[in-house]
Design an enzyme around this catalytic site. Sequence first.
Site, PDB file in Angstrom:
ATOM      1  N   ASP A   1     -19.698  11.523  57.734  1.00  0.00           N
ATOM      2  CA  ASP A   1     -19.546  10.914  56.415  1.00  0.00           C
ATOM      3  C   ASP A   1     -20.833  10.242  55.960  1.00  0.00           C
ATOM      4  O   ASP A   1     -21.716   9.946  56.749  1.00  0.00           O
ATOM      5  CB  ASP A   1     -18.418   9.879  56.447  1.00  0.00           C
ATOM      6  N   GLU A   2     -20.916  10.000  54.665  1.00  0.00           N
ATOM      7  CA  GLU A   2     -21.972   9.206  54.039  1.00  0.00           C
ATOM      8  C   GLU A   2     -23.381   9.582  54.542  1.00  0.00           C
ATOM      9  O   GLU A   2     -24.140   8.752  55.018  1.00  0.00           O
ATOM     10  CB  GLU A   2     -21.711   7.713  54.262  1.00  0.00           C
ATOM     11  N   VAL A   3     -23.694  10.863  54.408  1.00  0.00           N
ATOM     12  CA  VAL A   3     -25.019  11.356  54.818  1.00  0.00           C
ATOM     13  C   VAL A   3     -25.952  11.289  53.610  1.00  0.00           C
ATOM     14  O   VAL A   3     -25.906  12.141  52.718  1.00  0.00           O
ATOM     15  CB  VAL A   3     -24.922  12.799  55.374  1.00  0.00           C
TER      16      VAL A   3
END
Length: 540
Positions: free
Chosen positions: A392-394
């Site tokens: 997530d949240e790359v």
Amino acid sequence: MMGATGVLLAVVCLAVGAGATPLAPKSEHYTRVEGADATCHGADLHHAGTTDIDKLKELCSRNEACVGFNSRGMLKQDASIGCQDNDLSDGAELYLRADESAAADQIGVVPLPISASQGTTAVSLASQFLFMTKTTSDDVREFMGTVAADYFKLMMTHKSKAGNSTSGLTGMNIIVTSTSLDLSLSTDESYTLNIPSEGLATLTAPTVFGARHGIETFSQLVNFDLDSGRYMVANTPIEITDKPRFSHRGILLDTSRHYHSIDTVKRLIRSLGHAKLNVFHWHIVDDQSFPLQLNTLPDLVKGAYTPDEIYTAEDVMDIVAYAKLHGVRVIPEFDTPGHATSWCTGHPEICPSASCRGPLNPATNATFDVIGKLISECKTLFTDEYFHLGGDEVHASCWNSTASIASWMKEKGFSTEDAYKYFVAITHATARSLGRKSIHWEEVFNHFGGELDKDTIFQVWLSHSTAAKIVADGYHCILSNANAWYLDYMTTVWQQVYANDPVMGISDPAQQKLILGGETCMWSETVDDSDLFNTVWPRA
């Protein structure tokens, strides 16, 4: 001891009480309202995907927000929210929970069982009440003996005035049909509990984990009567049949933002068992710290806050064993390529640069060598078949601003999106090659759709509606939508948590089966050992 038929009996006893007293009769679970009177009783909750009345009763009873349902399969929530269903004038029926029967319906058991019946007699426990496990397996005997002894300590906190009485409820026969102690996503956790008004109770379960739930249920039914000084079970005879609605029922704990002591982790796991939750999702590491000590990668733990705030391999194995005794799977999460800058302290070579440390560097094999060693060692510490690999949240700005990574992407014809996909594909394949299946956060599905193996599980946190897309594509899904199940959202009240049904918005029964369940998430930016439990409970 050895029974007359050669079956091993695990026997645990403690002095308790005796006697029988009539109590008030039970009420019916639901009342049926027909025709025009059925038109306006609560806002729609969601369609249950079935019109079978018994199944609808089961689904409504398991949802704290549900006050009833109509014969079209629509579950209803609190009438004070408003009325949205006026489609019953053509003869459809509405079933409502009886207003005066809530306490009787729930028979003092949380969560509410699938089915339960009760009588009118209170019975006390005999002075030498026994738990007896009939089995051919030494392992099952030892497991159930440990569980029963633990529950005796939990239940029997007062000295009973039963004396030497042998009347009343004299014990419980526990019948476990399987000799396996394997705990997995597919473990059968069902049980049947029968409590008579005199003599022996009977608990039957396919596995020790179902039997453990049955003992938990029994412990909730036993109360100490101050007037008589005895331990009592009200409303016998009682018959309960129960099994989980979902196979994955858990809590995530973040031990990176704030370190949580081993004792605190165990206390949380113990509380999961009492709530009949069965997954401890251990978000061990993140940007802030890397508190896990690994023998094959000893430098990674340099990312811990202090040498005292770590978990050793021995600690992990102890926690996993403790969790199993409480019917809880432990699923570790190593979030990559984002949320991993703490890895850079011990292994700077796997990060873009000293000044721009994340996401992890996809352009060097060193990154995947470290991840491979980590998974390889951790599969010996964590016994579950699933590993959570994050995803997530790359935020890829460091990849663009680091010359070596930008050059590598140009050479391969990659955008940052392609590099992200490349990273996920390698870590996913690495886990599979080492015998572990993967769980990924929602963004991996949002970016790459159905390109991973079908036994991949996606965990939704951004939008509940994504779950419908995931199961429509044939994947399994876990719900953790932040607006309802993120426990660090302190303005989220327990009613919102309980009303969040994982299958909401999914009407196809086959797709509903792909929803494995869900997790509440305890992110620890503002939570430590001092306030963890009053933040988690009772909302979780």
